[in-house]
Design an enzyme around this catalytic site. Sequence first.
Site, PDB file in Angstrom:
ATOM      1  N   GLU A  47       0.822  -1.208   0.000  1.00  0.00           N
ATOM      2  CA  GLU A  47       0.000   0.000   0.000  1.00  0.00           C
ATOM      3  C   GLU A  47       0.859   1.261   0.000  1.00  0.00           C
ATOM      4  OE1 GLU A  47      -1.935  -2.800   3.114  1.00  0.00           O
ATOM      5  OE2 GLU A  47      -0.020  -2.616   2.051  1.00  0.00           O
ATOM      6  N   CYS A 106      -0.290   0.603   7.927  1.00  0.00           N
ATOM      7  CA  CYS A 106      -0.825   1.039   6.635  1.00  0.00           C
ATOM      8  C   CYS A 106      -2.264   1.518   6.775  1.00  0.00           C
ATOM      9  CB  CYS A 106      -0.764  -0.108   5.628  1.00  0.00           C
ATOM     10  SG  CYS A 106       0.914  -0.597   5.176  1.00  0.00           S
ATOM     11  N   ALA A 173      13.498 -25.802 -14.234  1.00  0.00           N
ATOM     12  CA  ALA A 173      13.583 -25.037 -15.471  1.00  0.00           C
ATOM     13  C   ALA A 173      13.575 -26.010 -16.640  1.00  0.00           C
ATOM     14  CB  ALA A 173      14.847 -24.183 -15.493  1.00  0.00           C
ATOM     15  N   ASP A 214      26.562 -32.108 -12.040  1.00  0.00           N
ATOM     16  CA  ASP A 214      26.625 -30.657 -12.255  1.00  0.00           C
ATOM     17  C   ASP A 214      27.665 -29.964 -11.388  1.00  0.00           C
ATOM     18  OD1 ASP A 214      24.590 -31.050 -14.033  1.00  0.00           O
ATOM     19  OD2 ASP A 214      23.003 -30.267 -12.733  1.00  0.00           O
TER      20      ASP A 214
END
Length: 333
Positions: A47, A106, A173, A214
């Site tokens: 906000e 807020c 991915a 990897d």
Amino acid sequence: MKLALDEAWKYQGVTYPNPAVGCSVVSKSGEILAVEAHKRAGEAHAEVEALKSAYFKLTNDGKILDISSSFEIHEYLLKNHNNCFDGVSLFVTLEPCSHIGKTPSCATLISKLGIKGLFIGSLDSNKEASGGAEIVKNANIHVETDILAKECGELLTPFEMWSEKRFVFFKWAQRLNGTVDDGIISSEKSRTFVHAMRDLCDLLVVGGNTVRVDRPTLDARLVGGRAPDVLILSKTEEFDKTIPLFGIKNRKVMIMDNFSIFDNYKNIMIEGGENMFEYSKEFVTHYLSFVSPSFGGRENIVAQKCKFDVLNILQDEQDIIMWMKQADNRGRD
């Protein structure tokens, strides 16, 4: 509200331990003045970011753009708004907070700016922060709740889960032909976002074969962040300890053939392919996929028969990013 939702989903996973929240500001004539989101715990709420952007558009007072502290933004708006928000409405995915914590209330700010209407997606279940709708209503501002309630509830679910017990999501991915192997797949922006999530997650889970092949680091270097603890799911504990992930200071690396340590963590990200997808289904409730517009590789997730409910679809400069949950499996733990 849809604009606020889409903006908030851009930051799902990087506001931990706060919820992802979005806010839109609309003028009396129906013009969209601002669409913003909460970006990180401790920083300005959605906000406040939206009111800051709307104030600049309405007044062209550039001084506010140099202010980042939530307390200072509140103070500046209260001193300088000069009724510029007359007739303006706010659409926010979560009830504005009522309390003063790392950031000010807020709801109190909104109640003092001459705003016409506040439209809320989900009421806040947190007893400390709830009650903002009443504060605003008591300032004679029109308040409506349950706007796109289902969609706003889905946005809030990860926060509710890690607040009560834990949130576990699976990230992968892939290319257009479905492959998940053979080097870097995602754009730099997508990888940076993943590193931002690693910076905030408690535990990162990967498979033993991924580690051996990897030789990853699995840190958050693209955002200068911390490296989370790592669980390597493996039936054998034999690994080359020169693999970079083992050399990160202040990190625990655990090698196990089960998920029993999940009880020690709140925000858990699992990265992997077909085997990890199958092994982790019992614990995972949400799935995050990055789809790259490319072909290549050889291995994909082919053995699974799963249907997903799409919660949100985004696009960066290259990749399509989808948050989903399994239509036939909501997580059984």
